[in-house]
Motif scaffolding. Structure first.
Motif, PDB file in Angstrom:
ATOM      1  N   ALA A  35       0.824  -1.206   0.000  1.00 26.66           N
ATOM      2  CA  ALA A  35       0.000   0.000   0.000  1.00 26.66           C
ATOM      3  C   ALA A  35       0.859   1.257   0.000  1.00 26.66           C
ATOM      4  N   LEU A  36       2.025   1.216   0.617  1.00 26.20           N
ATOM      5  CA  LEU A  36       2.951   2.355   0.598  1.00 26.20           C
ATOM      6  C   LEU A  36       3.827   2.315  -0.638  1.00 26.20           C
ATOM      7  N   TRP A  37       4.285   1.132  -1.016  1.00 28.19           N
ATOM      8  CA  TRP A  37       5.174   0.989  -2.173  1.00 28.19           C
ATOM      9  C   TRP A  37       4.542   1.593  -3.421  1.00 28.19           C
ATOM     10  N   GLN A  38       3.238   1.413  -3.575  1.00 26.88           N
ATOM     11  CA  GLN A  38       2.536   1.905  -4.760  1.00 26.88           C
ATOM     12  C   GLN A  38       1.629   3.093  -4.454  1.00 26.88           C
ATOM     13  N   ALA A  39       1.863   3.756  -3.334  1.00 35.18           N
ATOM     14  CA  ALA A  39       0.986   4.837  -2.883  1.00 35.18           C
ATOM     15  C   ALA A  39       1.059   6.062  -3.777  1.00 35.18           C
ATOM     16  N   TYR A  40      -0.058   6.726  -3.903  1.00 34.94           N
ATOM     17  CA  TYR A  40      -0.104   7.985  -4.632  1.00 34.94           C
ATOM     18  C   TYR A  40       0.293   9.152  -3.721  1.00 34.94           C
ATOM     19  N   LYS A  41       0.059   9.035  -2.436  1.00 36.48           N
ATOM     20  CA  LYS A  41       0.382  10.112  -1.504  1.00 36.48           C
ATOM     21  C   LYS A  41       1.757   9.936  -0.870  1.00 36.48           C
ATOM     22  N   GLY A  42       2.335   8.782  -0.977  1.00 33.61           N
ATOM     23  CA  GLY A  42       3.638   8.562  -0.372  1.00 33.61           C
ATOM     24  C   GLY A  42       3.546   8.303   1.127  1.00 33.61           C
ATOM     25  N   HIS A  43       4.681   8.290   1.764  1.00 34.49           N
ATOM     26  CA  HIS A  43       4.768   7.971   3.191  1.00 34.49           C
ATOM     27  C   HIS A  43       5.226   9.219   3.941  1.00 34.49           C
ATOM     28  N   ARG A  44       4.418  10.264   3.838  1.00 34.72           N
ATOM     29  CA  ARG A  44       4.769  11.540   4.471  1.00 34.72           C
ATOM     30  C   ARG A  44       4.027  11.769   5.778  1.00 34.72           C
ATOM     31  N   THR A  45       3.159  10.850   6.129  1.00 34.24           N
ATOM     32  CA  THR A  45       2.457  10.879   7.409  1.00 34.24           C
ATOM     33  C   THR A  45       2.639   9.515   8.060  1.00 34.24           C
ATOM     34  N   PRO A  46       2.464   9.433   9.383  1.00 35.62           N
ATOM     35  CA  PRO A  46       2.668   8.151  10.070  1.00 35.62           C
ATOM     36  C   PRO A  46       1.822   7.020   9.485  1.00 35.62           C
ATOM     37  N   TRP A  47       2.403   5.829   9.508  1.00 32.10           N
ATOM     38  CA  TRP A  47       1.751   4.616   9.019  1.00 32.10           C
ATOM     39  C   TRP A  47       1.959   3.548  10.081  1.00 32.10           C
ATOM     40  N   PRO A  48       0.961   2.713  10.344  1.00 32.69           N
ATOM     41  CA  PRO A  48       1.126   1.696  11.380  1.00 32.69           C
ATOM     42  C   PRO A  48       2.388   0.846  11.169  1.00 32.69           C
ATOM     43  N   GLY A  49       3.196   0.768  12.213  1.00 34.17           N
ATOM     44  CA  GLY A  49       4.402  -0.063  12.162  1.00 34.17           C
ATOM     45  C   GLY A  49       5.621   0.608  11.576  1.00 34.17           C
ATOM     46  N   ASP A  50       5.557   1.933  11.276  1.00 32.23           N
ATOM     47  CA  ASP A  50       6.699   2.584  10.627  1.00 32.23           C
ATOM     48  C   ASP A  50       7.793   3.047  11.595  1.00 32.23           C
ATOM     49  N   GLN A  51       7.650   2.726  12.875  1.00 30.57           N
ATOM     50  CA  GLN A  51       8.660   3.035  13.891  1.00 30.57           C
ATOM     51  C   GLN A  51       8.930   4.543  14.001  1.00 30.57           C
ATOM     52  N   GLY A  52       7.961   5.357  13.606  1.00 26.76           N
ATOM     53  CA  GLY A  52       8.111   6.807  13.673  1.00 26.76           C
ATOM     54  C   GLY A  52       8.966   7.399  12.567  1.00 26.76           C
ATOM     55  N   ILE A  53       9.250   6.611  11.534  1.00 26.80           N
ATOM     56  CA  ILE A  53      10.087   7.057  10.416  1.00 26.80           C
ATOM     57  C   ILE A  53       9.210   7.236   9.189  1.00 26.80           C
ATOM     58  N   GLN A  54       9.248   8.441   8.580  1.00 23.55           N
ATOM     59  CA  GLN A  54       8.512   8.697   7.353  1.00 23.55           C
ATOM     60  C   GLN A  54       9.467   9.129   6.254  1.00 23.55           C
ATOM     61  N   TYR A  55       8.905   9.345   5.075  1.00 19.00           N
ATOM     62  CA  TYR A  55       9.668   9.753   3.898  1.00 19.00           C
ATOM     63  C   TYR A  55      10.558  10.957   4.187  1.00 19.00           C
ATOM     64  N   GLU A  56      11.784  10.874   3.701  1.00 15.85           N
ATOM     65  CA  GLU A  56      12.733  11.986   3.787  1.00 15.85           C
ATOM     66  C   GLU A  56      13.534  12.001   2.493  1.00 15.85           C
ATOM     67  N   GLN A  57      13.450  13.098   1.769  1.00  8.00           N
ATOM     68  CA  GLN A  57      14.138  13.225   0.477  1.00  8.00           C
ATOM     69  C   GLN A  57      15.643  12.985   0.643  1.00  8.00           C
ATOM     70  N   VAL A  58      16.228  12.237  -0.273  1.00  8.75           N
ATOM     71  CA  VAL A  58      17.681  12.056  -0.288  1.00  8.75           C
ATOM     72  C   VAL A  58      18.300  13.437  -0.450  1.00  8.75           C
ATOM     73  N   PRO A  59      19.274  13.795   0.396  1.00  9.21           N
ATOM     74  CA  PRO A  59      19.857  15.135   0.273  1.00  9.21           C
ATOM     75  C   PRO A  59      20.579  15.323  -1.052  1.00  9.21           C
ATOM     76  N   MET A  60      20.428  16.507  -1.597  1.00 12.61           N
ATOM     77  CA  MET A  60      21.120  16.862  -2.837  1.00 12.61           C
ATOM     78  C   MET A  60      22.534  17.318  -2.495  1.00 12.61           C
ATOM     79  N   PRO A  61      23.503  17.060  -3.361  1.00 14.00           N
ATOM     80  CA  PRO A  61      24.859  17.539  -3.095  1.00 14.00           C
ATOM     81  C   PRO A  61      24.867  19.060  -2.963  1.00 14.00           C
ATOM     82  N   THR A  62      25.632  19.546  -1.996  1.00 11.90           N
ATOM     83  CA  THR A  62      25.678  20.988  -1.765  1.00 11.90           C
ATOM     84  C   THR A  62      27.002  21.609  -2.184  1.00 11.90           C
ATOM     85  N   GLY A  63      28.000  20.802  -2.362  1.00 13.08           N
ATOM     86  CA  GLY A  63      29.305  21.332  -2.724  1.00 13.08           C
ATOM     87  C   GLY A  63      29.726  20.863  -4.096  1.00 13.08           C
TER      88      GLY A  63
END
Length: 75
Positions: A35-63
């Motif tokens: 349900a998350l793997w194919q989600a249209y809204k993504g995992h930006r809000t809590p989901w049962p069993g997610d251990q308090g971890i949600q989507y976080e964009q991979v950081p872009m290089p800054t240097g």
């Protein structure tokens, strides 16, 4: 999110900093729910069993990016 998701690739999870490959991540080490793997809204809000971890964009290089010598154009 969502429309480009396939069994081997997720639009939602593919660019998340927590994604570990093979449909696993820090939030779901035993497997990301379909349900998350194919989600249209993504995992930006809590989901049962997610251990308090949600989507976080991979950081872009800054240097500057170090380009290996073999890839540099020869004059």
């Amino acid at each position: 999110d969502g429309p480009g998701s396939r069994p081997w690739k997720s639009d939602t999870c593919g660019d998340c900093n927590h994604y570990q490959g093979f449909q696993r991540c820090a939030a779901f080490p035993d497997g990301i729910p379909n349900a998350l793997w194919q989600a249209y809204k993504g995992h930006r809000t809590p989901w049962p069993g997610d251990q308090g971890i949600q989507y976080e964009q991979v950081p872009m290089p800054t240097g500057p990016i170090d380009i290996p010598e073999f890839l540099k154009r020869k004059a």
